[in-house]
Design a protein around this motif. Structure first.
Motif, PDB file in Angstrom:
ATOM      1  N   LEU A   1      33.993  -2.363  48.713  1.00  0.00           N
ATOM      2  CA  LEU A   1      33.132  -1.467  47.939  1.00  0.00           C
ATOM      3  C   LEU A   1      33.006  -1.920  46.490  1.00  0.00           C
ATOM      4  CD1 LEU A   1      34.140   2.046  49.289  1.00  0.00           C
ATOM      5  CD2 LEU A   1      32.037   0.788  49.712  1.00  0.00           C
ATOM      6  N   GLY A   2      34.093  -2.432  45.923  1.00  0.00           N
ATOM      7  CA  GLY A   2      34.047  -2.923  44.546  1.00  0.00           C
ATOM      8  C   GLY A   2      33.068  -4.070  44.388  1.00  0.00           C
ATOM      9  N   VAL A   3      33.084  -4.993  45.333  1.00  0.00           N
ATOM     10  CA  VAL A   3      32.147  -6.127  45.286  1.00  0.00           C
ATOM     11  C   VAL A   3      30.718  -5.636  45.440  1.00  0.00           C
ATOM     12  CG1 VAL A   3      31.405  -8.193  46.545  1.00  0.00           C
ATOM     13  CG2 VAL A   3      33.830  -7.836  46.059  1.00  0.00           C
ATOM     14  N   ARG A   4      30.498  -4.729  46.379  1.00  0.00           N
ATOM     15  CA  ARG A   4      29.131  -4.217  46.602  1.00  0.00           C
ATOM     16  C   ARG A   4      28.605  -3.477  45.370  1.00  0.00           C
ATOM     17  NH1 ARG A   4      26.083  -6.389  49.896  1.00  0.00           N
ATOM     18  NH2 ARG A   4      24.913  -4.490  50.070  1.00  0.00           N
TER      19      ARG A   4
ATOM     20  N   GLN B   1      29.595  -3.880  42.262  1.00  0.00           N
ATOM     21  CA  GLN B   1      29.383  -4.858  41.188  1.00  0.00           C
ATOM     22  C   GLN B   1      28.079  -5.629  41.396  1.00  0.00           C
ATOM     23  OE1 GLN B   1      30.986  -5.075  38.425  1.00  0.00           O
ATOM     24  NE2 GLN B   1      29.741  -6.757  37.690  1.00  0.00           N
ATOM     25  N   ARG B   2      27.811  -6.023  42.629  1.00  0.00           N
ATOM     26  CA  ARG B   2      26.545  -6.723  42.918  1.00  0.00           C
ATOM     27  C   ARG B   2      25.346  -5.823  42.634  1.00  0.00           C
ATOM     28  NH1 ARG B   2      27.512  -9.494  48.758  1.00  0.00           N
ATOM     29  NH2 ARG B   2      29.124 -10.971  48.119  1.00  0.00           N
ATOM     30  N   ALA B   3      25.465  -4.552  43.004  1.00  0.00           N
ATOM     31  CA  ALA B   3      24.357  -3.623  42.789  1.00  0.00           C
ATOM     32  C   ALA B   3      24.094  -3.436  41.298  1.00  0.00           C
ATOM     33  CB  ALA B   3      24.666  -2.280  43.447  1.00  0.00           C
ATOM     34  N   ARG B   4      25.151  -3.387  40.503  1.00  0.00           N
ATOM     35  CA  ARG B   4      24.974  -3.214  39.060  1.00  0.00           C
ATOM     36  C   ARG B   4      24.414  -4.460  38.403  1.00  0.00           C
ATOM     37  NH1 ARG B   4      30.602  -0.080  37.708  1.00  0.00           N
ATOM     38  NH2 ARG B   4      29.920   1.956  38.456  1.00  0.00           N
ATOM     39  N   ALA B   5      24.769  -5.628  38.923  1.00  0.00           N
ATOM     40  CA  ALA B   5      24.342  -6.886  38.307  1.00  0.00           C
ATOM     41  C   ALA B   5      22.983  -7.361  38.815  1.00  0.00           C
ATOM     42  CB  ALA B   5      25.391  -7.963  38.566  1.00  0.00           C
ATOM     43  N   ALA B   6      22.463  -6.722  39.839  1.00  0.00           N
ATOM     44  CA  ALA B   6      21.194  -7.153  40.422  1.00  0.00           C
ATOM     45  C   ALA B   6      20.050  -6.919  39.447  1.00  0.00           C
ATOM     46  CB  ALA B   6      20.929  -6.403  41.724  1.00  0.00           C
ATOM     47  N   PRO B   7      19.071  -7.819  39.447  1.00  0.00           N
ATOM     48  CA  PRO B   7      17.942  -7.660  38.532  1.00  0.00           C
ATOM     49  C   PRO B   7      17.094  -6.424  38.833  1.00  0.00           C
ATOM     50  CG  PRO B   7      17.622  -9.566  39.971  1.00  0.00           C
ATOM     51  CD  PRO B   7      18.987  -9.036  40.227  1.00  0.00           C
ATOM     52  N   THR B   8      17.206  -5.877  40.031  1.00  0.00           N
ATOM     53  CA  THR B   8      16.425  -4.681  40.367  1.00  0.00           C
ATOM     54  C   THR B   8      17.066  -3.419  39.802  1.00  0.00           C
ATOM     55  OG1 THR B   8      17.592  -4.482  42.456  1.00  0.00           O
ATOM     56  CG2 THR B   8      15.510  -5.671  42.488  1.00  0.00           C
TER      57      THR B   8
ATOM     58  N   ILE C   1      27.039   2.741  51.899  1.00  0.00           N
ATOM     59  CA  ILE C   1      28.231   3.088  51.109  1.00  0.00           C
ATOM     60  C   ILE C   1      28.673   4.520  51.408  1.00  0.00           C
ATOM     61  CG2 ILE C   1      29.067   3.521  48.769  1.00  0.00           C
ATOM     62  CD1 ILE C   1      27.328   1.098  47.891  1.00  0.00           C
ATOM     63  N   THR C   2      27.718   5.430  51.479  1.00  0.00           N
ATOM     64  CA  THR C   2      28.032   6.826  51.777  1.00  0.00           C
ATOM     65  C   THR C   2      28.634   6.966  53.171  1.00  0.00           C
ATOM     66  OG1 THR C   2      26.229   7.531  50.336  1.00  0.00           O
ATOM     67  CG2 THR C   2      27.077   9.160  51.894  1.00  0.00           C
ATOM     68  N   ALA C   3      28.099   6.231  54.129  1.00  0.00           N
ATOM     69  CA  ALA C   3      28.620   6.283  55.498  1.00  0.00           C
ATOM     70  C   ALA C   3      30.053   5.758  55.548  1.00  0.00           C
ATOM     71  CB  ALA C   3      27.725   5.487  56.436  1.00  0.00           C
ATOM     72  N   ILE C   4      30.334   4.708  54.808  1.00  0.00           N
ATOM     73  CA  ILE C   4      31.698   4.167  54.777  1.00  0.00           C
ATOM     74  C   ILE C   4      32.656   5.185  54.179  1.00  0.00           C
ATOM     75  CG2 ILE C   4      33.167   2.409  53.704  1.00  0.00           C
ATOM     76  CD1 ILE C   4      30.798   0.471  54.008  1.00  0.00           C
TER      77      ILE C   4
END
Length: 72
Positions: free
Chosen positions: A13-16, A18-25, A36-39
């Protein structure tokens, strides 16, 4: 929380996140948030089941120790 699955889940979850925050979108897509919510919901359900099982086991031990709670 030293269980291997819990450590793996936190790392995943930490990696996901971090990727979501760093993504250009700027942020995660709706699909990622659903995953993430399902997990998180799955982990919560698993913990609730584990806690229920432990409580029921302890309840049985207490009943056996006290003679089933019957008087007479």
């Amino acid at each position: 929380m030293n269980h291997p699955w819990a450590i793996y889940l936190w790392a995943f979850l930490g990696v996901r996140i971090q990727r979501a925050r760093a993504a250009p979108t700027r942020g995660a897509s709706a699909v990622e948030w659903v995953i993430i919510t399902a997990i998180i919901a799955g982990v919560a359900l698993g913990l609730a089941t584990l806690i229920k099982t432990v409580v029921e086991q302890k309840q049985g031990e207490i009943q056996n120790t006290l003679g089933g709670g019957t008087s007479g």
